[in-house]
Design a protein around this motif. Structure first.
Motif, PDB file in Angstrom:
ATOM      1  N   THR A 111       0.010   8.518  -6.269  1.00 41.23           N
ATOM      2  CA  THR A 111      -0.887   9.674  -6.169  1.00 41.23           C
ATOM      3  C   THR A 111       0.091  10.874  -5.445  1.00 41.23           C
ATOM      4  OG1 THR A 111      -1.544   9.212  -4.161  1.00 41.23           O
ATOM      5  CG2 THR A 111      -3.043   8.836  -5.930  1.00 41.23           C
ATOM      6  N   ASN A 144       0.868  -1.245  -0.042  1.00 43.62           N
ATOM      7  CA  ASN A 144       0.018   0.012   0.024  1.00 43.62           C
ATOM      8  C   ASN A 144       0.919   1.118   0.158  1.00 43.62           C
ATOM      9  OD1 ASN A 144      -2.265  -1.140  -0.091  1.00 43.62           O
ATOM     10  ND2 ASN A 144      -2.705  -1.220   2.062  1.00 43.62           N
ATOM     11  N   ARG A 145       1.981   1.173   0.671  1.00 39.60           N
ATOM     12  CA  ARG A 145       2.913   2.325   0.676  1.00 39.60           C
ATOM     13  C   ARG A 145       3.363   2.504  -0.645  1.00 39.60           C
ATOM     14  NH1 ARG A 145       2.975   6.291   3.228  1.00 39.60           N
ATOM     15  NH2 ARG A 145       5.281   6.652   3.566  1.00 39.60           N
ATOM     16  N   SER A 197       0.836   4.364  -2.965  1.00 32.95           N
ATOM     17  CA  SER A 197       0.811   5.621  -2.507  1.00 32.95           C
ATOM     18  C   SER A 197       1.622   6.647  -3.336  1.00 32.95           C
ATOM     19  CB  SER A 197       0.992   5.831  -0.956  1.00 32.95           C
ATOM     20  OG  SER A 197       2.197   5.763  -0.706  1.00 32.95           O
TER      21      SER A 197
END
Length: 56
Positions: free
Chosen positions: A47, A40-41, A44
Motif C-alpha cells: 500500500t 508485516n512491514r 506494508s
C-alpha cells in the motif's frame, strides 16, 4: 503492487530466526513476534511502496 519473496530471502529469514532462537536464546514468543513484525512491514510496501529503502 505485489510482494515477491525469493527463495533466498525466505532462507535468510529462516537463518535469522534460527540464530535468534539457538544462539541468542531469545524466547520463542519473542521470535515469533519479531518474524510477524518483519513480514508485516514487508507487506506494508503493497500500500505504500515508497516507504522502503532507496538504493543509490
Amino acid at each position: 503492487m505485489r510482494i515477491v519473496y525469493t527463495e533466498q530471502s525466505l532462507e535468510s529469514l529462516e537463518e535469522s530466526i534460527n540464530f535468534l532462537l539457538m544462539v541468542q536464546k531469545v524466547p520463542l514468543e519473542k521470535v515469533v513476534a519479531i518474524r510477524k513484525h518483519l513480514l508485516n512491514r514487508v507487506d506494508s510496501l503493497i500500500t505504500d511502496p515508497h516507504s522502503g529503502q532507496y538504493e543509490e
